[in-house]
Design a protein around this motif. Structure first.
Motif, mmCIF file in Angstrom:
data_model
loop_
_atom_site.group_PDB
_atom_site.id
_atom_site.type_symbol
_atom_site.label_atom_id
_atom_site.label_comp_id
_atom_site.label_asym_id
_atom_site.label_seq_id
_atom_site.Cartn_x
_atom_site.Cartn_y
_atom_site.Cartn_z
ATOM 1 N N ALA A 196 1.920 13.816 4.796
ATOM 2 C CA ALA A 196 2.474 12.813 4.164
ATOM 3 C C ALA A 196 1.235 11.775 3.877
ATOM 4 O O ALA A 196 0.419 11.777 4.650
ATOM 5 C CB ALA A 196 3.669 12.245 4.830
ATOM 6 N N TYR A 210 5.995 14.256 1.001
ATOM 7 C CA TYR A 210 6.182 12.661 0.832
ATOM 8 C C TYR A 210 4.608 12.246 0.466
ATOM 9 O O TYR A 210 3.469 12.206 1.095
ATOM 10 C CB TYR A 210 6.285 12.200 1.924
ATOM 11 C CG TYR A 210 6.582 10.348 1.685
ATOM 12 C CD1 TYR A 210 7.758 9.839 1.267
ATOM 13 C CD2 TYR A 210 5.537 9.753 2.269
ATOM 14 C CE1 TYR A 210 7.650 8.417 1.154
ATOM 15 C CE2 TYR A 210 5.624 8.504 2.217
ATOM 16 C CZ TYR A 210 6.589 7.847 1.432
ATOM 17 O OH TYR A 210 6.426 6.393 1.406
ATOM 18 N N THR A 228 3.138 8.297 -1.682
ATOM 19 C CA THR A 228 3.569 7.204 -2.381
ATOM 20 C C THR A 228 2.419 6.347 -2.372
ATOM 21 O O THR A 228 1.319 6.624 -1.917
ATOM 22 C CB THR A 228 4.726 6.382 -1.759
ATOM 23 O OG1 THR A 228 5.249 5.416 -2.359
ATOM 24 C CG2 THR A 228 4.059 5.704 -0.279
ATOM 25 N N LYS A 250 6.448 4.839 8.064
ATOM 26 C CA LYS A 250 6.519 6.364 7.596
ATOM 27 C C LYS A 250 6.264 7.414 8.948
ATOM 28 O O LYS A 250 6.692 8.629 8.982
ATOM 29 C CB LYS A 250 6.135 6.784 6.562
ATOM 30 C CG LYS A 250 6.595 6.198 5.192
ATOM 31 C CD LYS A 250 7.944 6.531 4.844
ATOM 32 C CE LYS A 250 8.591 6.093 3.664
ATOM 33 N NZ LYS A 250 9.953 6.367 3.374
ATOM 34 N N GLN A 280 9.167 9.196 10.722
ATOM 35 C CA GLN A 280 9.699 10.468 9.835
ATOM 36 C C GLN A 280 8.754 11.713 9.888
ATOM 37 O O GLN A 280 9.186 12.682 10.069
ATOM 38 C CB GLN A 280 10.069 10.081 8.350
ATOM 39 C CG GLN A 280 11.269 9.003 8.310
ATOM 40 C CD GLN A 280 11.235 8.529 6.739
ATOM 41 O OE1 GLN A 280 11.021 7.628 6.336
ATOM 42 N NE2 GLN A 280 12.058 9.581 6.049
ATOM 43 N N TYR A 281 7.524 11.363 9.778
ATOM 44 C CA TYR A 281 6.436 12.574 9.653
ATOM 45 C C TYR A 281 5.501 12.430 10.861
ATOM 46 O O TYR A 281 5.073 11.389 11.400
ATOM 47 C CB TYR A 281 5.604 12.042 8.380
ATOM 48 C CG TYR A 281 6.644 12.037 7.148
ATOM 49 C CD1 TYR A 281 7.205 13.282 6.591
ATOM 50 C CD2 TYR A 281 6.945 10.847 6.563
ATOM 51 C CE1 TYR A 281 8.066 13.348 5.608
ATOM 52 C CE2 TYR A 281 7.786 10.753 5.446
ATOM 53 C CZ TYR A 281 8.432 11.839 4.900
ATOM 54 O OH TYR A 281 9.057 11.976 3.856
#
Length: 216
Positions: A56, A108, A110, A129, A132-133
């Protein structure tokens, strides 16, 4: 507070243009390589340095694609033809797009653009984040070298192009480094927190993990 362990880090800068970005190896497709913006080239180099290809990613750039935007504005002023490539590459998330294409990263990715606070915002987004990762690549790039930069560069920035990156993972271990707001006047302010983190990483004793607490 969220604690991040820094697994790898990298940085690069040059007063005019970074010349050791290893583009031919990283991007084998010549036509695609020719379309890359300077920010995209730096982001791809940093991702390669920290092994971030399939992680990510949070990419920050404080001022977007300045060179391409300048070319568009100059064409409008001179009433000449607009470059389709410059128009396509003028958006702030251009580096993220090319990173996704080159590395075939479907995960992911961004982009954060927050002027001089860009690095701080990248760290905050990355910390959130990390819930989540398992691993994230956090990077900030800026290329502000264009024809008339000297007319508006009143901040004394010497390194007109550069970037910094961290490969991080969330941890419950205690912090070993702390951001103190150190200044790096020769660099764009967008990079300062990242440069300070890397400087502290390099000064830690051998075997001491680099861990930073991020307030979110």
């Amino acid at each position: 507070m969220i604690n991040l362990k820094i697994l790898k880090y990298a940085q690069i800068a040059d007063v005019q243009k970074c010349t050791t970005l290893n583009e031919k190896t990283i991007v084998s497709d010549m036509m695609l390589r020719r379309r890359l913006t300077r920010n995209a080239r730096i982001a791809l180099y940093l991702a390669d340095q920290i092994g971030a290809e399939q992680n990510a990613v949070v990419i920050g750039n404080g001022y977007g694609e300045v060179s391409e935007t300048y070319d568009i504005l100059r064409a409008i002023y001179e009433k000449s033809s607009l470059s389709p490539t410059a128009f396509q590459n003028s958006v702030h998330n251009t580096p993220a797009s090319y990173l996704s294409i080159v590395e075939q990263n479907r995960g992911y990715i961004t982009t954060v653009s927050d002027l001089q606070d860009t690095a701080s915002s990248v760290l905050k987004v990355g910390a959130i984040k990390s819930l989540q990762y398992p691993q994230l690549a956090l990077m900030v790039t800026d290329s502000i070298n264009f024809d008339q930069i000297a007319e508006i560069n009143h901040c004394g920035i010497e390194f007109l192009e550069g970037g910094a990156a961290l490969l991080v993972t969330r941890t419950s271990e205690e912090a070993t480094i702390t951001l103190r707001g150190k200044s790096y006047p020769k660099y764009s302010r967008t990079l300062w927190p990242m440069l300070e983190i890397i400087e502290q990483c390099e000064s830690l004793p051998a075997g001491c993990g680099a861990i930073i607490s991020i307030a979110v």
